[in-house]
Design an enzyme around this catalytic site. Structure first.
Site, PDB file in Angstrom:
ATOM      1  CB  SER A 117      -0.982  -0.039   1.173  1.00 11.68           C
ATOM      2  OG  SER A 117      -1.947   0.973   1.056  1.00 11.68           O
ATOM      3  CG  LEU A 118       2.178   3.692   3.627  1.00 12.71           C
ATOM      4  CD1 LEU A 118       3.525   4.388   3.749  1.00 12.71           C
ATOM      5  CD2 LEU A 118       1.339   3.969   4.846  1.00 12.71           C
ATOM      6  CD  GLN A 153      -1.145   2.138  -3.541  1.00 15.58           C
ATOM      7  OE1 GLN A 153      -1.661   3.175  -3.133  1.00 15.58           O
ATOM      8  NE2 GLN A 153       0.120   1.849  -3.360  1.00 15.58           N
TER       9      GLN A 153
END
Length: 317
Positions: A95-96, A257
């Protein structure tokens, strides 16, 4: 040995993160100072001292985790007198963590990344009113049965029935996201089907599902004005579980995303198929390292976050 560097996502934050690193290595302290300057905020003080409830706010958590990951990467390069690209085949982030990965290999500039993650965190938090969305972890059920389960839960919840598999983390470890009612329905269905464990997660918003579309729209705008260079090694992207180096495709995937599934299990399998033997987790925590053997028993995971970890890792090269 063929290796890839991987970067953790939200949930790995702790009060005190980065403090020992900055005390030992000026290059790490310089990263934190640059992030503070980019944000116009003393994020470093929040990382070191808390309080935890402020550090856990998504708009603080995301740049903070990135800062520690990039600091560790830069210390490795400085102490080892190499570039990550010289000792790795790929980077990937959960993710991040993709933003951390891209910064570590020169695709994004640190100050840009800090600002992007502040915007991303705030937009994700504001996309859905508190209490409307939820996330849940299912342990002991693989992605195939989960996809049938979320479809059933969504249909049973009517017009508000958004429920998707948000994170395919490892075999038997899937995270759901969507409207609270639909996610709670999915938990009940999972229990009926004999799942080992199903529980709501203490998160502030339903990440990686269609409800995050307002945040994805915000990232289209935010990313449009940022320079993205080709990474020095390919990124294995969350939403495709495949390698990418083209800057414009990376820009598009970073938007996708926000609402798309984190295909972490498939990403690790892809890297294994490319003969990667070691995943080196760079930054706070050991979440990704713990998943490695559950996904690919032939692969090893190594977590590097403290000065002692850095010294031990460099001795293996």
């Amino acid at each position: 040995m063929k290796r890839a560097f991987v970067f953790p996502g939200q949930g790995s934050q702790t009060v005190g993160m980065g403090q020992e690193l900055a005390a030992a290595f000026p290059v790490a302290a310089q990263v934190f100072e640059e992030v503070d300057d980019a944000l116009g905020q003393n994020l470093t003080k929040l990382m070191y001292e808390g309080p935890m409830e402020d550090l856990t706010l998504t708009e603080n958590t995301q740049p903070a985790l990135m800062a520690v990951s990039v600091a560790v990467a830069r210390v490795l390069e400085s102490e080892g007198k190499f570039k990550l690209s010289e000792i790795s085949e790929f980077v990937a982030g959960h993710s991040l963590g993709e933003y951390s990965a891209l910064t570590a290999v020169g695709s994004l500039q640190l100050a840009d990344t800090a600002r992007l993650l502040k915007i991303r965190g705030r937009a994700m938090q504001q996309a859905v009113p508190v209490g409307v969305g939820a996330m849940a972890a299912l342990l002991g059920m693989d992605i195939g049965p989960v996809e049938e389960l979320v479809k059933e839960a969504a249909e049973a919840s009517g017009d508000d029935g958004v429920c998707v598999a948000a994170n395919d983390n490892a075999d038997g470890q899937v995270v759901l996201s969507g409207n609270k009612e639909a996610v709670e329905r999915a938990i009940e269905l999972a229990k009926e089907k004999g799942v080992r464990k199903a529980m709501l997660l203490p998160v502030s918003a339903p990440f990686h599902c269609p409800l995050m579309q307002p945040a994805a729209d915000a990232m289209v705008e935010a990313l449009s004005s940022v320079t993205i260079a080709p990474p020095t090694v390919p990124l294995v992207a969350n939403v495709t579980a495949d390698q990418v180096s083209d800057p414009e495709i990376i820009r598009k995937l970073l938007v996708e995303q926000v609402t798309g599934r984190v295909r972490w299990r498939e990403s690790v399998l892809y890297m294994g198929n490319q003969e990667i033997e070691q995943l080196v987790e760079v930054g706070t925590g050991k979440v990704l390292t713990a998943m490695v053997r559950r996904i690919n028993k032939a692969m090893t995971g190594t977590a590097v976050q403290s000065p002692a970890d850095i010294e031990a890792f460099l001795q293996t090269l």
